[in-house]
Design a protein around this motif. Structure first.
Motif, short mmCIF file in Angstrom:
data_model
loop_
_atom_site.label_atom_id
_atom_site.label_comp_id
_atom_site.label_asym_id
_atom_site.label_seq_id
_atom_site.Cartn_x
_atom_site.Cartn_y
_atom_site.Cartn_z
N MET A 1 39.21 -4.72 -52.39
CA MET A 1 40.76 -5.14 -53.17
C MET A 1 41.73 -4.70 -52.18
O MET A 1 41.71 -3.56 -52.21
N LEU A 2 42.60 -5.61 -51.57
CA LEU A 2 43.83 -5.04 -50.78
C LEU A 2 45.06 -5.70 -51.55
O LEU A 2 44.92 -6.99 -51.62
N ILE B 1 37.08 -7.12 -62.31
CA ILE B 1 38.16 -7.13 -61.38
C ILE B 1 39.32 -6.66 -61.98
O ILE B 1 39.71 -5.48 -61.33
N LEU B 2 39.64 -6.90 -63.10
CA LEU B 2 40.53 -6.38 -63.87
C LEU B 2 40.45 -4.91 -64.21
O LEU B 2 41.56 -4.29 -63.79
N THR C 1 39.36 -14.53 -50.79
CA THR C 1 40.19 -15.22 -51.90
C THR C 1 41.49 -14.34 -52.24
O THR C 1 41.29 -13.29 -51.87
N VAL C 2 42.25 -15.12 -53.00
CA VAL C 2 43.24 -14.18 -53.44
C VAL C 2 43.33 -14.35 -54.91
O VAL C 2 43.09 -15.32 -55.61
N ASP D 1 44.43 -9.55 -52.29
CA ASP D 1 43.49 -10.09 -51.16
C ASP D 1 42.05 -9.59 -51.52
O ASP D 1 41.76 -8.31 -51.39
N LEU D 2 41.01 -10.54 -51.75
CA LEU D 2 39.78 -10.03 -51.85
C LEU D 2 38.89 -10.12 -50.63
O LEU D 2 38.74 -11.70 -50.54
N ARG D 3 38.38 -9.37 -50.18
CA ARG D 3 37.32 -9.52 -49.13
C ARG D 3 36.00 -9.39 -49.61
O ARG D 3 35.59 -8.22 -49.97
#
Length: 758
Positions: A288-289, A191-192, A260-261, A270-272
Motif C-alpha cells: 500500500m503506497l 484494505i480499510l 490498482t488504485v 496505489d496498491l502493488r
C-alpha cells in the motif's frame, strides 16, 4: 424529548463544553436527522466520547468501563453469533449461570434488549464502553469482517468446506463470486482496516484448512484474526483482488504481478499486488503506497550536522552518492527526498527504477523491463543521451551498471544509487569485487551512506524507562563519550489506542555517513580492507549506525532494543589506544573515555584454543625460519605494491621471530597464554594471524579453579605492533553468568594485587 434526552441536555448545558445556542443547534440537528442527541454529538465528534459516556453513565446508572482492563471470557464469545454482535455493536464480556454481560458503545433501547434476551436466551447486564474499544474486541475475538463472512456462509447453503474449491473452479463461477457484493465488501474491509492500522503491506496466505491474514505495521508483521469460516472463501477473495488488479483470474500456476488504485476515506492509495502459487492455493501480498507523498530531507531523522553533509553532497556538480542497506531499510525514500531537494526547473533529472514506487513531478522516470531487454545498464546508456544533470539508478547490481554510472559521474553528472551492503565500508569492497578498479571508485564516489529503519516511540504513551539494564547505560556512555552515566535518560512507549498498544508510532532512519575524503581515497586506491577504511572514517569523526542510534535513544526518539535489533549484524569496533595511562577505548573522533562494560586487567594465565569456524581471509603462521607463511594450499599472493601482511612478515623475519608448523594446526588445540582478560573478552598471544570474525573454542585456566572455563569466542580484532607474537582479541559468545562472575572476581583480585606497593 425523552426523559434521558432532557436530562442529558440539562447536564450538558451546565457541565458540557457547549453554550446554550450551540446546544440548541445540536439538538435541532439531531431531531432533523431522527437520531438521539448523544448519537449526533458522537458521530459528528462534537464532544469527547469518554466524557459524554461518563455523563450518560451517571444519568442511566449503567457502568462505564475501560475494556482494556477487562478480560473477555471465551464462553461468552461462543454464546453469541458474530452477526448479532456486529449488527447491534456490542461485545460479550462474561457468561455466569444465565447472565450474559455485554459492553455497548451506546445505551441499548429496551426493545433491543428484549429482542436479544429472546434470541439468545440469557438475562442481560449492559455496560458502556468506547465504540472503538468495542470494535477492536469484536475484530480480535470474532475476526476481521466476521459479520460479512457470516452472511456469506448463510448464502453458501451448507456447502462443505472440502467441496468449495472444486465448485468454484470454473471461470464463470469465479467471476460471479468475485463480483458478489459480500466478497467486494470483505476485500474492502481488509484494505480499510489495513489503512486504519497504518499498514504498509497486507499478507493473505492460505494454509491447510485455514486462511492467514497479516498486516505489516512499522516494519513488523501483526497477525489479524480471521473468522473460522474465512478459509471457505479464499478463492473469491483472491479472484476479487485479481479483478481489481487486471490479472488473469484463471491462471494459478505461475506468479503474477499487478497494480490498482483505490480511494480510502480521503486518501488515494496505489496498491502493488503480487501473487505466488503455493501447495494450498495462491499467496498474495498487497503493498500500500500513498499516491501523493511529500518527501523531505528534514523528515528523515537527520541530525543538523548530517543534514549539512547531505546538502553539501547534493550541491556538487558531479560524483556518485551510494545509499546502502538491506531490503526494506528505506533507501528509496532517502533517494526520493534527495531528488526533491534538487528538483528545480534548471535541472534535468532522470531516474531508472525497478519498480517505480512513487511518481515525482517534473522528473523523468523509467521502469526497468528485463523481459523486453530494458535493464539498468541499457537504460543508463539511453539516459546519457538525454542530457541529464542528475541521474538516479535504483540499484547497482552488476559490473556493467556500475561502470556506466561511474563514467557518468566522471563526465559531469551527479548520480544517486543504492547498494545492498551492511555498512559503508563494505560498499567499497563490493564495488571492487564486481570488477571496478579501486582508483575509479576513489575518484568518482563522494560518499557512502548506510541506513536502517527504527520504530519511533509513540508520543501519546511515552514514559521514562527506569528498568533499563545498567550494561545498556554504560555501553551508551562509552560509545558517545558521556561524562556521567547517571545523566542518561531512556524512554519507552507503554502502549495506547493510538499506537495499537505496541508503544511505537511510525519509523525513522539511523545513518552512517562515510565521506570519501583524501585519506579514504588513498586507502581505497591501496585496496585497504573494509575494517581499515571504517576505522579511519571513525577517527575522522564518522558516527557508526550504532552511535547514531544511541543518540536517538538519548533524545527519546526510540528504545535501546530497537537500535540493537537493527544493528545486530554490526561489529562494534573498540580499538585500544597505546597510552601509558592504562587501557582506554575510542569509538569516535579523538575523544576517549575510561569506561568499560567489564573491568580488565593485564594478566598471564594459561589458555587453550581451537579454530572451529574460519572467517574470510588467509591464515598466516610463522615457520621455523621466521618467515610468515599462509594457510596450507593457499600461497601468499605477491603484489607489485606490498601489503600490510607482507611488510609485517618481512619485519618478523628481520627480527628473527620464529615459530613452527602450518596454518592447519589451528584446527587442533593450541596452548598459549593471555595478555589481558575481562569477563567480556580476552586478548591472547598467537603465532597465527587469524581472520577477524572467526570462531574459536576456548579453555581458560583461572588460578584457584580446578577446571578450566570453556566457551566459544569470536575474534574481533588483531594487534600488529608487538614484537614477538600476533595479539588477538576475542569476545565470549556463550559464557554462563557463573563463569563470567568467576573471571570478573579474578580480574578484580589481580587488579588490586597489582596496585599494592611492592
Amino acid at each position: 424529548m425523552k426523559k434521558i434526552e432532557k436530562e442529558l441536555y440539562s447536564r450538558l448545558l451546565s457541565e458540557g463544553p457547549f453554550s446554550g445556542d450551540e446546544l440548541k443547534k445540536a439538538a435541532k440537528k439531531a431531531r432533523e436527522m431522527d437520531v438521539a442527541l448523544h448519537e449526533y454529538l458522537l458521530d459528528n465528534k462534537r464532544m469527547q466520547e469518554d466524557k459524554l459516556l461518563s455523563i450518560i453513565s451517571g444519568i442511566t446508572h449503567i457502568p462505564f468501563v475501560n475494556l482494556h482492563d477487562i478480560e473477555v471470557e471465551e464462553a461468552a464469545i461462543k454464546a453469541v453469533p458474530a452477526k448479532f454482535t456486529w449488527h447491534y455493536k456490542f461485545v460479550p464480556l462474561s457468561l455466569e449461570s444465565n447472565k450474559l454481560t455485554i459492553a455497548a458503545g451506546r445505551p441499548l433501547s429496551i426493545n433491543v434488549q428484549d429482542e436479544l434476551k429472546l434470541i439468545l436466551g440469557y438475562r442481560l447486564s449492559v455496560v458502556l464502553a468506547k465504540r472503538d474499544q468495542v470494535e477492536e474486541l469484536l475484530k480480535r475475538h470474532y475476526g476481521l469482517a466476521a459479520d460479512t463472512v457470516d452472511k456469506m456462509v448463510e448464502r453458501a447453503d451448507g456447502i462443505p468446506v472440502s467441496e468449495v474449491p472444486e465448485l468454484r473452479a470454473g471461470i464463470d463461477d469465479i467471476e460471479k463470486l468475485a463480483g458478489d457484493a459480500s466478497v467486494i465488501r470483505l476485500v474492502n474491509q481488509i484494505i480499510l482496516e489495513a489503512y486504519r492500522k497504518r499498514a504498509t503491506d497486507i499478507h493473505i496466505e492460505p494454509f491447510k484448512g485455514k486462511l492467514r491474514l497479516r498486516y505489516r505495521v512499522d516494519g513488523v508483521l501483526q497477525d489479524q484474526k480471521v473468522p473460522e469460516d474465512g478459509n471457505r472463501f479464499i478463492m473469491p477473495i483472491l479472484s476479487r483482488v485479481k479483478i481489481m488488479s487486471n490479472l488473469d483470474i484463471v491462471e494459478r500456476r505461475v506468479p503474477q504481478d499487478g497494480k490498482t488504485v483505490v480511494k480510502v476515506q480521503d486518501e488515494v492509495l496505489d496498491l502493488r499486488v503480487s501473487f505466488m502459487p503455493t501447495p494450498h492455493g495462491e499467496s498474495v501480498v498487497i503493498r500500500m503506497l500513498p499516491a501523493k507523498t511529500f518527501f523531505s530531507l528534514k523528515k528523515l531523522g537527520l541530525f543538523p550536522k548530517d543534514m549539512e553533509t547531505f546538502q553539501s553532497f547534493l550541491k556538487k556538480p558531479n560524483g556518485i552518492i551510494f545509499v546502502t542497506g538491506p531490503t526494506g531499510s528505506g533507501k528509496t525514500t532517502t533517494l526520493y527526498a534527495c531528488l526533491k531537494e534538487v528538483n528545480r526547473n534548471e535541472k534535468k533529472i532522470i531516474t531508472i527504477e525497478d519498480p517505480i514506487e512513487y511518481g515525482i513531478e517534473n522528473v523523468t522516470q523509467i521502469q526497468v523491463n528485463e523481459s523486453l531487454g530494458l535493464t539498468f545498464a541499457k537504460g543508463l546508456k539511453s539516459m546519457l543521451r538525454h542530457d541529464p544533470d542528475i541521474m538516479m539508478v535504483g540499484e547497482v547490481r552488476d559490473r556493467e551498471t556500475a561502470e556506466i554510472a561511474i563514467r557518468a559521474a566522471l563526465t559531469g553528472h551527479l548520480v544517486l544509487s543504492t547498494l545492498h551492503t551492511n555498512d559503508t565500508a563494505t560498499s567499497v569492497t563490493r564495488l571492487v569485487d564486481i570488477g571496478i578498479e579501486p582508483y575509479l571508485v576513489a575518484s568518482s564516489v563522494e560518499a557512502f551512506i548506510a541506513q536502517r529503519l527504527i520504530r519511533v516511540i509513540c508520543p501519546g504513551c511515552k514514559t521514562e524507562d527506569t528498568d533499563i539494564a545498567a550494561e545498556i547505560r554504560e555501553a551508551m556512555a562509552v560509545a558517545l563519550d558521556l561524562g556521567f552515566e547517571d545523566d542518561i535518560r531512556i524512554f519507552k512507549g507503554k502502549g495506547c489506542e493510538e499506537c495499537n498498544f505496541t508503544g511505537f508510532y511510525g519509523r525513522m532512519a539511523i545513518y552512517e555517513i562515510l565521506v570519501v575524503d583524501p585519506e579514504i581515497k588513498r586507502l581505497i586506491s591501496e585496496r585497504a580492507a573494509a575494517t581499515d577504511i571504517k576505522n579511519k572514517a571513525i577517527e575522522n569523526g564518522m558516527d557508526t549506525l550504532l552511535q547514531n542510534g544511541w543518540r536517538k535513544v538519548l533524545q527519546g526518539i526510540t528504545t535501546p532494543e530497537e537500535v540493537l535489533n537493527v544493528c545486530q549484524d554490526m561489529d562494534v569496533k573498540i580499538r585500544k589506544i597505546p597510552e601509558d595511562s592504562g587501557p582506554r577505548t575510542r569509538l569516535a573522533g579523538n575523544r576517549s573515555v575510561d569506561k568499560r562494560l567489564y573491568a580488565r586487567v593485564s594478566a598471564r594465565t594459561s589458555l587453550r584454543y581451537r579454530l572451529i569456524e574460519k572467517a574470510e581471509g588467509e591464515i598466516i603462521g610463522l615457520d621455523r625460519t621466521g618467515k610468515s607463511r599462509p594457510e596450507r594450499g593457499k600461497p601468499l599472493k605477491r603484489k607489485v605494491k606490498k601489503s600490510d601482511e607482507e611488510r609485517f612478515s618481512e619485519y618478523l623475519f628481520a627480527e628473527g621471530i620464529s615459530g613452527a608448523g602450518s596454518g592447519d594446526e589451528v584446527y587442533k588445540e593450541i596452548f598459549t597464554s593471555t595478555a589481558n582478560i575481562s569477563a567480556g573478552g580476552i586478548m591472547f598471544e598467537s603465532r597465527y594471524r587469524l581472520p577477524v570474525n572467526s570462531i574459536l573454542e576456548m579453555k581458560i585456566d583461572i588460578p584457584g579453579r580446578e577446571r578450566p572455563i570453556e566457551c566459544f569466542a569470536k575474534i574481533v580484532r588483531r594487534e600488529k605492533d608487538l614484537p614477538d607474537f600476533f595479539y588477538v582479541a576475542a569476545c565470549y559468545m556463550d559464557m554462563s553468568g557463573e563463569d563470567r562472575t568467576t573471571i570478573d572476581e579474578f580480574v578484580r583480585r589481580e587488579s588490586a594485587r597489582q596496585k599494592r606497593p611492592h
